[in-house]
Design a protein around this motif. Sequence first.
Motif, PDB file in Angstrom:
ATOM      1  N   LEU A  71       0.838  -1.199   0.000  1.00 23.73           N
ATOM      2  CA  LEU A  71       0.000   0.000   0.000  1.00 23.73           C
ATOM      3  C   LEU A  71       0.875   1.252   0.000  1.00 23.73           C
ATOM      4  O   LEU A  71       0.601   2.212  -0.722  1.00 23.73           O
ATOM      5  CB  LEU A  71      -0.941   0.012   1.212  1.00 23.73           C
ATOM      6  N   TYR A  72       1.941   1.234   0.782  1.00 24.48           N
ATOM      7  CA  TYR A  72       2.874   2.358   0.815  1.00 24.48           C
ATOM      8  C   TYR A  72       3.446   2.602  -0.587  1.00 24.48           C
ATOM      9  O   TYR A  72       3.507   3.748  -1.049  1.00 24.48           O
ATOM     10  CB  TYR A  72       4.001   2.065   1.823  1.00 24.48           C
ATOM     11  N   LEU A  73       3.850   1.527  -1.269  1.00 28.59           N
ATOM     12  CA  LEU A  73       4.409   1.663  -2.614  1.00 28.59           C
ATOM     13  C   LEU A  73       3.376   2.206  -3.597  1.00 28.59           C
ATOM     14  O   LEU A  73       3.701   3.030  -4.459  1.00 28.59           O
ATOM     15  CB  LEU A  73       4.950   0.315  -3.098  1.00 28.59           C
ATOM     16  N   ILE A  74       2.128   1.773  -3.470  1.00 29.22           N
ATOM     17  CA  ILE A  74       1.053   2.284  -4.329  1.00 29.22           C
ATOM     18  C   ILE A  74       0.880   3.776  -4.094  1.00 29.22           C
ATOM     19  O   ILE A  74       0.791   4.567  -5.042  1.00 29.22           O
ATOM     20  CB  ILE A  74      -0.266   1.533  -4.074  1.00 29.22           C
ATOM     21  N   GLU A  75       0.853   4.175  -2.826  1.00 28.26           N
ATOM     22  CA  GLU A  75       0.658   5.587  -2.493  1.00 28.26           C
ATOM     23  C   GLU A  75       1.858   6.445  -2.875  1.00 28.26           C
ATOM     24  O   GLU A  75       1.731   7.660  -2.990  1.00 28.26           O
ATOM     25  CB  GLU A  75       0.322   5.738  -1.013  1.00 28.26           C
ATOM     26  N   LYS A  76       2.997   5.838  -3.107  1.00 28.55           N
ATOM     27  CA  LYS A  76       4.188   6.556  -3.572  1.00 28.55           C
ATOM     28  C   LYS A  76       4.281   6.563  -5.097  1.00 28.55           C
ATOM     29  O   LYS A  76       5.134   7.228  -5.669  1.00 28.55           O
ATOM     30  CB  LYS A  76       5.464   5.932  -2.988  1.00 28.55           C
ATOM     31  N   GLY A  77       3.415   5.799  -5.768  1.00 30.73           N
ATOM     32  CA  GLY A  77       3.426   5.744  -7.222  1.00 30.73           C
ATOM     33  C   GLY A  77       4.497   4.837  -7.787  1.00 30.73           C
ATOM     34  O   GLY A  77       4.962   5.035  -8.912  1.00 30.73           O
ATOM     35  N   ASN A  78       4.873   3.817  -7.034  1.00 28.92           N
ATOM     36  CA  ASN A  78       5.903   2.884  -7.475  1.00 28.92           C
ATOM     37  C   ASN A  78       5.406   2.093  -8.694  1.00 28.92           C
ATOM     38  O   ASN A  78       4.350   1.468  -8.635  1.00 28.92           O
ATOM     39  CB  ASN A  78       6.255   1.931  -6.329  1.00 28.92           C
ATOM     40  N   PRO A  79       6.162   2.099  -9.800  1.00 26.85           N
ATOM     41  CA  PRO A  79       5.707   1.413 -11.011  1.00 26.85           C
ATOM     42  C   PRO A  79       5.804  -0.111 -10.944  1.00 26.85           C
ATOM     43  O   PRO A  79       5.283  -0.789 -11.832  1.00 26.85           O
ATOM     44  CB  PRO A  79       6.648   1.955 -12.101  1.00 26.85           C
ATOM     45  N   GLY A  80       6.406  -0.662  -9.908  1.00 27.61           N
ATOM     46  CA  GLY A  80       6.578  -2.105  -9.821  1.00 27.61           C
ATOM     47  C   GLY A  80       5.447  -2.842  -9.133  1.00 27.61           C
ATOM     48  O   GLY A  80       5.463  -4.064  -9.049  1.00 27.61           O
ATOM     49  N   VAL A  81       4.442  -2.123  -8.658  1.00 30.71           N
ATOM     50  CA  VAL A  81       3.330  -2.748  -7.946  1.00 30.71           C
ATOM     51  C   VAL A  81       2.382  -3.401  -8.954  1.00 30.71           C
ATOM     52  O   VAL A  81       2.135  -2.857 -10.030  1.00 30.71           O
ATOM     53  CB  VAL A  81       2.568  -1.706  -7.098  1.00 30.71           C
TER      54      VAL A  81
END
Length: 98
Positions: free
Chosen positions: A48-58
């Motif tokens: 969820l943290y990665l999604i909220e940071k806009g990480n392209p690998g999610v």
Amino acid sequence: MNSKKQIVSPTHLKILEVFGENIKLARKRRKLTTIQVAERADVSRNTLYLIEKGNPGVSLGAVFNVLRVLGLQDDFLKLAADDELGRKLSDIELLSKK
């Protein structure tokens, strides 16, 4: 399955970051914690943290599940729905046929 790291240009990475911020704002407007959303979406808090940071690998599935928890799953259908460029290209091809 081998996962390949996604390379995104800085310009396009900014779009993903704004997308992530929008998800974070939606969560906060609903007064939901990261724990609540992660549990309901069946993802880890880190994901969820990665999604909220806009990480392209999610994974796309993880993003969809978070949108579903926030009641925004129908927004998913809006992605690429209005293909203006595709219509213009098609129209050019249709007009060039005689």
